[in-house]
Design a protein around this motif. Structure first.
Motif, PDB file in Angstrom:
ATOM      1  N   TYR A 187       0.958  -1.197  -0.165  1.00  0.00           N
ATOM      2  CA  TYR A 187      -0.104  -0.075   0.181  1.00  0.00           C
ATOM      3  C   TYR A 187       1.154   1.371  -0.285  1.00  0.00           C
ATOM      4  CZ  TYR A 187      -3.795   3.246   1.842  1.00  0.00           C
ATOM      5  OH  TYR A 187      -4.692   4.628   1.445  1.00  0.00           O
ATOM      6  N   PRO A 188       1.636   2.213  -1.527  1.00  0.00           N
ATOM      7  CA  PRO A 188       2.135   2.948  -1.618  1.00  0.00           C
ATOM      8  C   PRO A 188       1.598   4.153  -0.700  1.00  0.00           C
ATOM      9  CG  PRO A 188       1.931   1.498  -3.470  1.00  0.00           C
ATOM     10  CD  PRO A 188       0.974   0.906  -2.385  1.00  0.00           C
ATOM     11  N   THR A 189       0.782   4.671  -0.567  1.00  0.00           N
ATOM     12  CA  THR A 189       0.392   5.747   0.837  1.00  0.00           C
ATOM     13  C   THR A 189       0.809   5.085   1.998  1.00  0.00           C
ATOM     14  OG1 THR A 189      -1.112   6.515  -0.683  1.00  0.00           O
ATOM     15  CG2 THR A 189      -1.691   7.354   1.299  1.00  0.00           C
ATOM     16  N   GLY A 190       0.940   3.828   2.292  1.00  0.00           N
ATOM     17  CA  GLY A 190       0.928   4.099   3.996  1.00  0.00           C
ATOM     18  C   GLY A 190       2.507   3.844   4.049  1.00  0.00           C
ATOM     19  N   THR A 191       2.942   3.487   3.195  1.00  0.00           N
ATOM     20  CA  THR A 191       4.520   4.152   3.152  1.00  0.00           C
ATOM     21  C   THR A 191       4.967   5.355   3.164  1.00  0.00           C
ATOM     22  OG1 THR A 191       4.552   0.948   1.422  1.00  0.00           O
ATOM     23  CG2 THR A 191       6.878   2.540   1.838  1.00  0.00           C
ATOM     24  N   LEU A 192       4.242   5.876   2.495  1.00  0.00           N
ATOM     25  CA  LEU A 192       5.406   6.909   2.869  1.00  0.00           C
ATOM     26  C   LEU A 192       4.703   7.670   3.497  1.00  0.00           C
ATOM     27  CD1 LEU A 192       4.242   7.981  -1.221  1.00  0.00           C
ATOM     28  CD2 LEU A 192       6.081   7.981  -0.141  1.00  0.00           C
ATOM     29  N   VAL A 193       3.228   7.545   4.693  1.00  0.00           N
ATOM     30  CA  VAL A 193       2.974   7.488   5.529  1.00  0.00           C
ATOM     31  C   VAL A 193       3.595   7.457   6.649  1.00  0.00           C
ATOM     32  CG1 VAL A 193       0.987   7.718   7.203  1.00  0.00           C
ATOM     33  CG2 VAL A 193       0.113   8.238   4.919  1.00  0.00           C
TER      34      VAL A 193
END
Length: 279
Positions: A187-193
């Motif tokens: 989940y790329p968004t979760g990684t960035l968060v």
């Protein structure tokens, strides 16, 4: 868990758009090579460019055959839900659920309707629509309208053939094997968060969006738990096009979660049915 686990030497990040004829999505693929503790991202392209589908040749690889043919030294992160909440799953194992999926659902709309009906009958709370792995990441339900097509087509057309043929392993639901590549849900968004790099400006066009994506890439390369390099041409394409960034972040997520076998394991039996997101 595999006793002879060897960290992958090549990792892929795939942001999956589902069946483009129905979902309107687009699939992006990025690749990173691991050498002496450094992750070098050397390619990022839409799936039709990756497989050169412009010729429409019957021999053109599909995403599934591409994954099936990967060497055992490879690992892949796929950005779609690998499962459904336990309350709507009848089977006792994840592999059985994937195997039987076509007998339960014949379209994204059918999957959504049947899951909603099951939730209403067994547990009307909103929590029943989410997997255990979804809550901490504030993700959508796997059968929410915006992503249900990716869930359905990803499970049926991408993962299911791979699981039935045992071409890949899918941690933590199936243990890694030294002679198979493995795929994980990302989940790329979760990684960035998690890296404190998420900004909605990454999706903007124009100069401001380009500046923001360049900053995000810089932050990714400077992450404390990995040494990351991005090829100049890949960097230029990501800065210029907001759709490419997430697949590169997916590469990073696979890399940092695949250094040890223990990083791919979970102790929660519910996640062995529903799936686990690795950020």
């Amino acid at each position: 868990m595999c006793e002879s686990f060897t960290p992958p030497s090549v990792v892929y990040g795939i942001v999956y758009g589902g069946d483009e004829r129905e979902s309107g999505g687009r699939t992006w693929v990025s690749r990173g090579v691991v050498t002496d503790g450094t992750l070098s991202v050397d390619r990022c392209a839409p799936v039709e460019e990756w497989f050169d589908t412009t010729a429409a040749s019957p021999g053109t690889p599909t995403l599934t055959t591409f994954l099936a043919d990967l060497p055992s030294t490879a690992a892949v992160g796929l950005d779609f839900p690998f499962g459904l909440p336990a309350g709507v799953v009848a089977e006792e194992s994840w592999a059985a659920f994937v195997r039987d999926l076509p007998s339960w659902y014949d379209s994204p709309d059918d999957l959504r309707r049947r899951c909603e009906r099951r939730v209403r009958r067994t547990d009307s709370s909103s929590d029943a629509r989410f997997r255990a792995t979804d809550g901490p990441l504030s993700t959508m339900s796997p059968f929410a309208d915006p992503i249900v097509a990716s869930t359905f087509y990803g499970l049926r057309d991408v993962l299911r053939p791979l699981v039935l043929s045992d071409s890949v392993r899918v941690p933590p639901m199936t243990d890694p094997r030294s002679d198979r590549p493995f795929v994980v849900e990302v989940y790329p968004t979760g990684t960035l968060v998690d890296l404190d790099l998420f900004d909605t400006g990454d999706e903007d066009g124009g100069d401001e969006g380009e500046t923001r994506r360049a900053e995000t890439l810089d932050g990714l390369c400077e992450a404390a738990d990995a040494e990351v390099e991005v090829a100049d041409d890949v960097r230029e394409s990501i800065v210029a096009d907001p759709d490419r960034l997430e697949s590169v972040v997916a590469v990073y997520a696979v890399y940092r979660n695949s250094r040890t076998a223990s990083a791919l394991a979970v102790s929660d039996s519910q996640r062995l049915i529903e799936g686990q997101v690795f950020i």
